[in-house]
Write a protein that holds these residues in place. Structure first.
Motif, PDB file in Angstrom:
ATOM      1  N   TRP A  47      40.942  49.610  35.190  1.00  0.00           N
ATOM      2  CA  TRP A  47      41.315  51.121  35.773  1.00  0.00           C
ATOM      3  C   TRP A  47      40.495  52.069  34.735  1.00  0.00           C
ATOM      4  O   TRP A  47      39.693  53.057  35.532  1.00  0.00           O
ATOM      5  CB  TRP A  47      42.657  51.260  35.718  1.00  0.00           C
ATOM      6  CG  TRP A  47      43.497  50.283  36.184  1.00  0.00           C
ATOM      7  CD1 TRP A  47      44.051  49.357  35.834  1.00  0.00           C
ATOM      8  CD2 TRP A  47      43.623  50.171  37.670  1.00  0.00           C
ATOM      9  NE1 TRP A  47      44.728  48.390  36.673  1.00  0.00           N
ATOM     10  CE2 TRP A  47      44.327  49.083  37.893  1.00  0.00           C
ATOM     11  CE3 TRP A  47      42.956  50.694  38.840  1.00  0.00           C
ATOM     12  CZ2 TRP A  47      44.644  48.469  39.133  1.00  0.00           C
ATOM     13  CZ3 TRP A  47      43.625  50.319  39.998  1.00  0.00           C
ATOM     14  CH2 TRP A  47      44.251  49.110  40.131  1.00  0.00           C
ATOM     15  N   CYS A  48      40.485  52.034  33.713  1.00  0.00           N
ATOM     16  CA  CYS A  48      39.855  53.355  32.921  1.00  0.00           C
ATOM     17  C   CYS A  48      38.692  52.673  32.254  1.00  0.00           C
ATOM     18  O   CYS A  48      37.979  53.631  31.445  1.00  0.00           O
ATOM     19  CB  CYS A  48      40.870  53.815  31.947  1.00  0.00           C
ATOM     20  SG  CYS A  48      41.108  52.835  30.576  1.00  0.00           S
ATOM     21  N   HIS A  49      38.108  51.491  32.286  1.00  0.00           N
ATOM     22  CA  HIS A  49      37.039  50.944  31.525  1.00  0.00           C
ATOM     23  C   HIS A  49      36.835  50.713  30.221  1.00  0.00           C
ATOM     24  O   HIS A  49      35.833  50.632  29.549  1.00  0.00           O
ATOM     25  CB  HIS A  49      35.792  51.573  32.239  1.00  0.00           C
ATOM     26  CG  HIS A  49      35.517  51.376  33.834  1.00  0.00           C
ATOM     27  ND1 HIS A  49      35.241  50.126  34.226  1.00  0.00           N
ATOM     28  CD2 HIS A  49      35.589  52.128  34.583  1.00  0.00           C
ATOM     29  CE1 HIS A  49      35.075  50.138  35.418  1.00  0.00           C
ATOM     30  NE2 HIS A  49      35.603  51.519  35.685  1.00  0.00           N
ATOM     31  N   SER A  50      38.227  51.290  29.458  1.00  0.00           N
ATOM     32  CA  SER A  50      38.051  50.911  28.067  1.00  0.00           C
ATOM     33  C   SER A  50      38.007  49.511  27.620  1.00  0.00           C
ATOM     34  O   SER A  50      38.285  48.681  28.430  1.00  0.00           O
ATOM     35  CB  SER A  50      39.460  51.339  27.406  1.00  0.00           C
ATOM     36  OG  SER A  50      39.857  52.634  27.631  1.00  0.00           O
ATOM     37  N   ILE A  51      37.279  49.353  26.620  1.00  0.00           N
ATOM     38  CA  ILE A  51      36.948  47.812  26.087  1.00  0.00           C
ATOM     39  C   ILE A  51      38.176  47.330  25.274  1.00  0.00           C
ATOM     40  O   ILE A  51      38.382  48.240  24.214  1.00  0.00           O
ATOM     41  CB  ILE A  51      35.587  47.530  25.451  1.00  0.00           C
ATOM     42  CG1 ILE A  51      34.426  47.687  26.086  1.00  0.00           C
ATOM     43  CG2 ILE A  51      35.847  46.113  24.763  1.00  0.00           C
ATOM     44  CD1 ILE A  51      33.447  47.864  25.347  1.00  0.00           C
ATOM     45  N   LEU A  52      38.989  46.337  25.686  1.00  0.00           N
ATOM     46  CA  LEU A  52      40.336  46.182  24.720  1.00  0.00           C
ATOM     47  C   LEU A  52      39.692  44.548  24.331  1.00  0.00           C
ATOM     48  O   LEU A  52      39.334  43.960  24.438  1.00  0.00           O
ATOM     49  CB  LEU A  52      41.461  46.077  25.784  1.00  0.00           C
ATOM     50  CG  LEU A  52      41.600  47.147  26.517  1.00  0.00           C
ATOM     51  CD1 LEU A  52      42.937  46.765  27.451  1.00  0.00           C
ATOM     52  CD2 LEU A  52      42.064  48.451  25.489  1.00  0.00           C
ATOM     53  N   SER A  53      39.982  44.494  22.738  1.00  0.00           N
ATOM     54  CA  SER A  53      39.702  43.612  21.851  1.00  0.00           C
ATOM     55  C   SER A  53      41.009  43.008  21.339  1.00  0.00           C
ATOM     56  O   SER A  53      41.850  43.612  21.037  1.00  0.00           O
ATOM     57  CB  SER A  53      38.688  43.650  21.214  1.00  0.00           C
ATOM     58  OG  SER A  53      37.625  44.364  21.721  1.00  0.00           O
ATOM     59  N   CYS A  57      46.776  48.936  27.792  1.00  0.00           N
ATOM     60  CA  CYS A  57      45.661  49.714  27.332  1.00  0.00           C
ATOM     61  C   CYS A  57      46.040  51.013  27.081  1.00  0.00           C
ATOM     62  O   CYS A  57      46.798  51.735  27.524  1.00  0.00           O
ATOM     63  CB  CYS A  57      44.773  49.831  28.813  1.00  0.00           C
ATOM     64  SG  CYS A  57      43.320  51.108  28.791  1.00  0.00           S
ATOM     65  N   SER A  58      45.307  51.303  25.743  1.00  0.00           N
ATOM     66  CA  SER A  58      45.693  52.840  25.361  1.00  0.00           C
ATOM     67  C   SER A  58      45.145  53.953  25.966  1.00  0.00           C
ATOM     68  O   SER A  58      45.453  55.059  25.924  1.00  0.00           O
ATOM     69  CB  SER A  58      45.221  52.825  23.755  1.00  0.00           C
ATOM     70  OG  SER A  58      43.947  52.437  23.621  1.00  0.00           O
ATOM     71  N   GLY A  59      44.212  53.685  26.836  1.00  0.00           N
ATOM     72  CA  GLY A  59      43.361  54.580  27.768  1.00  0.00           C
ATOM     73  C   GLY A  59      44.593  55.003  28.917  1.00  0.00           C
ATOM     74  O   GLY A  59      44.720  56.219  28.967  1.00  0.00           O
ATOM     75  N   CYS A  60      44.951  53.973  29.504  1.00  0.00           N
ATOM     76  CA  CYS A  60      45.814  54.364  30.944  1.00  0.00           C
ATOM     77  C   CYS A  60      47.117  53.731  30.908  1.00  0.00           C
ATOM     78  O   CYS A  60      47.647  54.064  31.642  1.00  0.00           O
ATOM     79  CB  CYS A  60      44.679  54.124  32.092  1.00  0.00           C
ATOM     80  SG  CYS A  60      44.549  52.129  32.240  1.00  0.00           S
ATOM     81  N   GLY A  61      47.303  52.819  30.035  1.00  0.00           N
ATOM     82  CA  GLY A  61      48.803  52.280  30.010  1.00  0.00           C
ATOM     83  C   GLY A  61      48.837  51.045  30.701  1.00  0.00           C
ATOM     84  O   GLY A  61      49.804  50.493  30.863  1.00  0.00           O
ATOM     85  N   SER A  62      47.848  50.421  31.521  1.00  0.00           N
ATOM     86  CA  SER A  62      48.005  49.327  32.384  1.00  0.00           C
ATOM     87  C   SER A  62      47.888  48.123  31.434  1.00  0.00           C
ATOM     88  O   SER A  62      47.359  48.237  30.241  1.00  0.00           O
ATOM     89  CB  SER A  62      46.915  49.340  33.380  1.00  0.00           C
ATOM     90  OG  SER A  62      45.660  49.981  33.116  1.00  0.00           O
ATOM     91  N   LYS A  63      48.438  47.149  32.054  1.00  0.00           N
ATOM     92  CA  LYS A  63      48.493  45.797  31.368  1.00  0.00           C
ATOM     93  C   LYS A  63      47.203  44.945  31.417  1.00  0.00           C
ATOM     94  O   LYS A  63      46.899  44.730  32.829  1.00  0.00           O
ATOM     95  CB  LYS A  63      49.650  45.078  31.797  1.00  0.00           C
ATOM     96  CG  LYS A  63      49.996  44.025  31.081  1.00  0.00           C
ATOM     97  CD  LYS A  63      51.495  43.425  31.365  1.00  0.00           C
ATOM     98  CE  LYS A  63      51.605  41.691  31.212  1.00  0.00           C
ATOM     99  NZ  LYS A  63      52.614  41.242  31.945  1.00  0.00           N
ATOM    100  N   VAL A  64      46.646  44.565  30.291  1.00  0.00           N
ATOM    101  CA  VAL A  64      45.309  43.793  30.481  1.00  0.00           C
ATOM    102  C   VAL A  64      45.687  42.536  29.732  1.00  0.00           C
ATOM    103  O   VAL A  64      46.146  42.362  28.705  1.00  0.00           O
ATOM    104  CB  VAL A  64      44.401  44.791  29.804  1.00  0.00           C
ATOM    105  CG1 VAL A  64      43.031  43.657  29.801  1.00  0.00           C
ATOM    106  CG2 VAL A  64      43.877  45.774  30.340  1.00  0.00           C
ATOM    107  N   ILE A  65      45.283  41.353  30.496  1.00  0.00           N
ATOM    108  CA  ILE A  65      45.544  40.066  29.848  1.00  0.00           C
ATOM    109  C   ILE A  65      44.103  39.318  29.583  1.00  0.00           C
ATOM    110  O   ILE A  65      43.163  39.336  30.228  1.00  0.00           O
ATOM    111  CB  ILE A  65      46.010  39.095  30.858  1.00  0.00           C
ATOM    112  CG1 ILE A  65      47.484  39.710  31.058  1.00  0.00           C
ATOM    113  CG2 ILE A  65      46.094  37.766  30.301  1.00  0.00           C
ATOM    114  CD1 ILE A  65      48.327  38.955  32.391  1.00  0.00           C
ATOM    115  N   ILE A  66      44.030  38.934  28.366  1.00  0.00           N
ATOM    116  CA  ILE A  66      42.628  38.374  27.603  1.00  0.00           C
ATOM    117  C   ILE A  66      42.919  36.838  27.476  1.00  0.00           C
ATOM    118  O   ILE A  66      43.997  36.645  26.661  1.00  0.00           O
ATOM    119  CB  ILE A  66      42.310  39.041  26.304  1.00  0.00           C
ATOM    120  CG1 ILE A  66      42.169  40.694  26.734  1.00  0.00           C
ATOM    121  CG2 ILE A  66      41.091  38.456  25.698  1.00  0.00           C
ATOM    122  CD1 ILE A  66      41.651  41.383  25.418  1.00  0.00           C
TER     123      ILE A  66
END
Ligand SMILES: [Zn+2]
Ligand SMILES: [Zn+2]
Length: 467
Positions: free
Chosen positions: A107-113, A86-95
């Motif tokens: 954590w920061c509610h950014s939409i990652l695509s 995540c570019s917002g908070c640096g956490s790892k997001v799995i899609i």
């Protein structure tokens, strides 16, 4: 196609996996606003949209050889999980790309695509965003099923749930082509020979010509030599949905309004993944091009009212272009026995079609009621007939009721046909935009043919489609 080299248009060079940043405030909460038909920042309300790829909308006549969008890549892998930082908070997001291409960061509610084209073919070149809103789709679906209630299955109506209506992007391939065609064949037009005129005048039978049902025709050897262009012939590119009658009947889409792909258009929607490669579609496209060319010749062979038999069809493609797209539909699906059926609404035009399961009991009963009614009717008519044996009306009525009775036997089948529209096909030859240029027409009178039995020329194929 002589030109073996395929030119690839990169439709994905600016697309990065991760968050799409609002150009105005840098927020990463950007979704598609169906009311305004643009991408909208949910933080500052700034709106923007994608444009069509300039390379893909170039006139195909001015191109050469085979062109493909980079989203037409041959499928080599199955979709799988993609992990993003995540570019917002640096956490790892799995899609899990089998199901979704967007995920909000916990954590920061950014939409990652997931935006980058990859070997699973999920990311196409372009997309046609929804313009019909969900509420409108619900209204249409409810109106549609309401109309079919009399003979519809009760269970279906009981279980109907508008929450199950979902927006889905279906994968399609668009095909443009330009080239040269030379068609040769025979055309025939009816004529009225002089001796027939004499026969008609002097014969005692006034309608000898019409009654005898024979035709006389003049035969011409014809050729049509021309340049042609066709734009955005669309083909389903998921095997399961290919040749689906219900989807065919809600075509066409206004594919000319497709824009460059961006996964944020998909937020909140589902998609069906393409699983057909371009090579597998080539044969079908070639047939359909032939169909479109035959269809496009209709204004140029009008005078041949007995039809045309094309004997030679030389079609040379100079340039062609393949583009993968997602097209929007609203879908209500349900399971009946082991079969999944749909009611489907075109997400652009609102065109609707679908299958409502029939209530077997109601249908059988109504057939029985109808049949009994007809039997009573026929008995009454026969009684009247016996009393008036010379009245022709009763003969006619009995025959008529007899015919209706036979038709009633097919009642369930007729109903099914009306309810399920099983024969709907994609009218690609009418729906695909095409144009003809520089036509050279040759029409050479050959001979006359007399006493022909058929209304159509032998081998007539001017409207025959290869589908
Ligand atoms: Zn913003
Ligand atoms: Zn985050």
């Amino acid at each position: 196609m002589n030109n073996k080299k395929v030119k690839i248009v990169n439709t994905n060079q600016d697309n990065k996996d991760g968050a799409l940043i609002c150009p105005s405030c840098s927020s990463s909460d950007v979704t598609y606003d169906i009311k305004k038909k643009v991408l909208k920042c949910n933080y500052c309300s700034f709106t923007f949209d994608e444009k069509p790829n300039s390379e893909l909308i170039k006139s195909i006549e001015q191109e050469n050889g085979e062109i493909r969008g980079s989203g037409t890549i041959n499928i080599k892998k199955n979709p799988k999980k993609v992990s993003l930082i995540c570019s917002g908070c640096g956490s790892k997001v799995i899609i899990n790309t089998e199901e979704t291409l967007n995920q909000r960061c916990h954590w920061c509610h950014s939409i990652l695509s997931v935006n980058k084209q990859r070997e699973d073919g999920i990311i196409p070149d372009e997309i046609l965003p929804f313009s019909i809103e969900k509420e409108e789709a619900i209204r249409k679906i409810e109106k549609f099923i309401q109309k079919k209630k009399i003979f519809g299955n009760n269970k279906f109506y009981k279980e109907y749930n508008k929450e199950k209506i979902i927006g889905v992007y279906l994968p399609y391939v668009l095909y443009d082509a330009s080239g040269h065609a030379k068609l040769k064949g025979e055309g025939e037009k009816f004529f009225y020979p002089f001796r027939r005129i004499l026969q008609t005048i002097f014969s005692k039978n006034e309608n000898i010509y019409k009654d005898s049902k024979v035709y006389d025709a003049k035969v011409y050897k014809i050729s049509r030599d021309f340049d042609f262009t066709l734009n955005q012939l669309s083909t389903e590119s998921n095997k399961e949905y290919q040749n689906n009658n219900i989807i065919n009947s809600i075509m066409p889409f206004d594919t000319e309004n497709c824009v460059q792909y961006n996964s944020n258009y998909l937020y909140g929607y589902r998609y069906v993944i393409r699983n057909i490669n371009i090579e597998e579609l080539k044969k079908k496209a070639a047939k359909q091009v032939r169909g479109i060319i035959r269809y496009s010749m209709h204004p140029y062979i009008k005078k041949y009212n007995r039809g045309v038999h094309w004997k030679e069809e030389n079609i040379k493609i100079n340039s062609e272009r393949w583009t993968t797209v997602y097209l929007p539909v609203w879908l209500y699906s349900y399971k009946e026995k082991d079969e999944i059926d749909y009611i489907i609404v075109n997400g652009r035009t609102g065109e609707i079609n679908g299958k409502v399961p029939l209530n077997k009991l109601v249908n059988d009963l109504s057939a029985i009621v109808l049949y009994s009614f007809e039997i009573v009717l026929i008995i009454i008519i026969i009684i009247f007939w016996i009393n008036n044996p010379y009245n022709k009306i009763f003969v006619v009525a009995t025959v008529l009721i007899g015919i209706i009775m036979v038709l009633t036997l097919f009642f369930p089948r007729i109903l099914k046909l009306i309810y399920h529209r099983t024969k709907s096909r994609h009218f690609y030859e009418k729906e695909t935009k095409h144009s003809i240029k520089n036509i050279i027409q040759e029409d050479l009178y050959m001979k006359k043919r007399y006493n022909l039995k058929n209304r159509k020329i032998e081998g007539c194929n001017d409207s025959k489609l290869l589908d």
